[in-house]
Design a protein around this motif. Structure first.
Motif, PDB file in Angstrom:
ATOM      1  N   ASP A 131       0.823  -1.203   0.000  1.00  0.00           N
ATOM      2  CA  ASP A 131       0.000   0.000   0.000  1.00  0.00           C
ATOM      3  C   ASP A 131       0.859   1.257   0.000  1.00  0.00           C
ATOM      4  N   ALA A 132       1.978   1.228   0.725  1.00  0.00           N
ATOM      5  CA  ALA A 132       2.867   2.400   0.769  1.00  0.00           C
ATOM      6  C   ALA A 132       3.425   2.708  -0.611  1.00  0.00           C
ATOM      7  N   VAL A 133       3.797   1.685  -1.363  1.00  0.00           N
ATOM      8  CA  VAL A 133       4.331   1.885  -2.705  1.00  0.00           C
ATOM      9  C   VAL A 133       3.257   2.452  -3.631  1.00  0.00           C
ATOM     10  N   VAL A 134       2.071   1.885  -3.572  1.00  0.00           N
ATOM     11  CA  VAL A 134       0.977   2.349  -4.429  1.00  0.00           C
ATOM     12  C   VAL A 134       0.626   3.801  -4.105  1.00  0.00           C
ATOM     13  N   ARG A 135       0.574   4.128  -2.827  1.00  0.00           N
ATOM     14  CA  ARG A 135       0.224   5.495  -2.434  1.00  0.00           C
ATOM     15  C   ARG A 135       1.289   6.507  -2.861  1.00  0.00           C
ATOM     16  N   ASP A 136       2.556   6.131  -2.747  1.00  0.00           N
ATOM     17  CA  ASP A 136       3.599   7.058  -3.176  1.00  0.00           C
ATOM     18  C   ASP A 136       3.530   7.318  -4.685  1.00  0.00           C
ATOM     19  N   SER A 137       3.164   6.304  -5.456  1.00  0.00           N
ATOM     20  CA  SER A 137       2.987   6.529  -6.895  1.00  0.00           C
ATOM     21  C   SER A 137       1.836   7.498  -7.131  1.00  0.00           C
ATOM     22  N   GLY A 138       0.778   7.369  -6.340  1.00  0.00           N
ATOM     23  CA  GLY A 138      -0.342   8.294  -6.456  1.00  0.00           C
ATOM     24  C   GLY A 138       0.040   9.707  -6.079  1.00  0.00           C
ATOM     25  N   GLY A 139       0.912   9.840  -5.079  1.00  0.00           N
ATOM     26  CA  GLY A 139       1.383  11.164  -4.697  1.00  0.00           C
ATOM     27  C   GLY A 139       2.140  11.843  -5.824  1.00  0.00           C
ATOM     28  N   LEU A 140       2.952  11.063  -6.552  1.00  0.00           N
ATOM     29  CA  LEU A 140       3.676  11.622  -7.692  1.00  0.00           C
ATOM     30  C   LEU A 140       2.701  12.031  -8.796  1.00  0.00           C
ATOM     31  N   LEU A 141       1.692  11.214  -9.033  1.00  0.00           N
ATOM     32  CA  LEU A 141       0.722  11.532 -10.083  1.00  0.00           C
ATOM     33  C   LEU A 141      -0.106  12.764  -9.740  1.00  0.00           C
ATOM     34  N   ALA A 142      -0.344  12.983  -8.462  1.00  0.00           N
ATOM     35  CA  ALA A 142      -1.217  14.077  -8.045  1.00  0.00           C
ATOM     36  C   ALA A 142      -0.522  15.427  -8.070  1.00  0.00           C
ATOM     37  N   ASP A 143       0.813  15.448  -7.988  1.00  0.00           N
ATOM     38  CA  ASP A 143       1.547  16.707  -7.950  1.00  0.00           C
ATOM     39  C   ASP A 143       2.463  16.750  -9.165  1.00  0.00           C
ATOM     40  N   ASN A 144       2.014  17.418 -10.222  1.00  0.00           N
ATOM     41  CA  ASN A 144       2.723  17.377 -11.499  1.00  0.00           C
ATOM     42  C   ASN A 144       3.729  18.511 -11.692  1.00  0.00           C
ATOM     43  N   ARG A 145       3.935  19.359 -10.708  1.00  0.00           N
ATOM     44  CA  ARG A 145       4.829  20.511 -10.911  1.00  0.00           C
ATOM     45  C   ARG A 145       6.256  20.065 -11.220  1.00  0.00           C
TER      46      ARG A 145
END
Length: 249
Positions: A131-145
């Protein structure tokens, strides 16, 4: 007390590979890796390397290859975490981990069988780690700057390019794919996140004694980014999401 400045001794066989502690994020836990046996630690650099493309092409076949490399590397890194977390020799998994994803190896007819073995290992991870790995990928996708720069720099460095020109070409190609092929961003983010998790695990295991909660908050974000939904991730991530949703019960 933390033991920064010295390498922990190899743990006894059969030790659990990590300790969990309650998180400030409800329903989650913080992860504190144990010191790694030398044999597993030696795989850490090798297992993050991928022969990412150095020439940009937007043909369907090249986009499909990129997706294959992302899937392969995500499963490969997670399978390595499975070895570290379980503190097991995992034969024949170490041999599978040493096969470097790339255009040549992706053409091997045995690749589907290899991916199946890696997927079984990855899906066997404790759900909280996955879950930690999946969530960190989501964090990268959510912040595109700065996502493209962060991703390209991380994956390029992990790939251990042989010369500076190769490194630059690889980083430019990965950045271009992020911007020009948005439907593959999630696949790239998962590969990046899995490699990041490996790097964090290795760093912690070298710096701190087993079970030491005083050195920091562990290697998982606290609180964690929201988990992306299945529709935001590639189809090949479905078994990983299923494992997360089933939990460890």
């Amino acid at each position: 007390m933390s033991s920064a400045g010295r390498t922990p001794p190899d743990p006894a066989p059969g030790w659990p590979g990590f300790r969990s502690a309650p998180s400030y994020d409800a329903g989650q836990s913080r992860v504190f890796p144990a010191p790694l046996p030398a044999e597993l630690r030696a795989l850490g650099e090798e297992v993050r390397a991928v022969d990412w493309p150095v020439r940009l092409a937007f043909r369907a076949s090249r986009i499909a290859l990129l997706d294959t490399l992302c899937r392969w590397q995500t499963l490969r890194a997670l399978a390595y975490v499975r070895l570290m977390a379980g503190r097991t020799p995992g034969e024949p998994l170490p041999a599978d981990l040493r096969i470097v994803p790339g255009p040549d190896t992706a053409a091997d007819p045995a690749l589907p069988e290899l991916l199946a073995r890696l997927e079984r290992a990855a899906a066997g991870l404790p759900a909280d780690l996955l879950d930690a790995v999946v969530r960190d990928s989501g964090g990268l996708l959510a912040d595109n700057r700065f996502a493209a720069s962060v991703l390209a720099a991380g994956l390029t460095a992990d790939s251990r390019p042989e010369d500076p020109d190769e490194a630059v070409s690889r980083a430019v190609v990965l950045t271009s794919y992020w911007y020009e092929v948005p439907e593959r961003r999630a696949a790239l983010a998962l590969a990046w996140s899995a490699n990041l998790f490996v790097r964090s695990w290795l760093s912690w295991s070298l710096r701190f004694e087993y079970g030491d909660p005083a050195g920091g908050i562990g290697i998982t974000s606290d609180p964690r980014p929201p988990r992306p939904g299945a529709s935001a991730l590639p189809d090949w991530a479905a078994p990983l999401l299923d494992r997360v949703e089933r939990g460890d019960g």
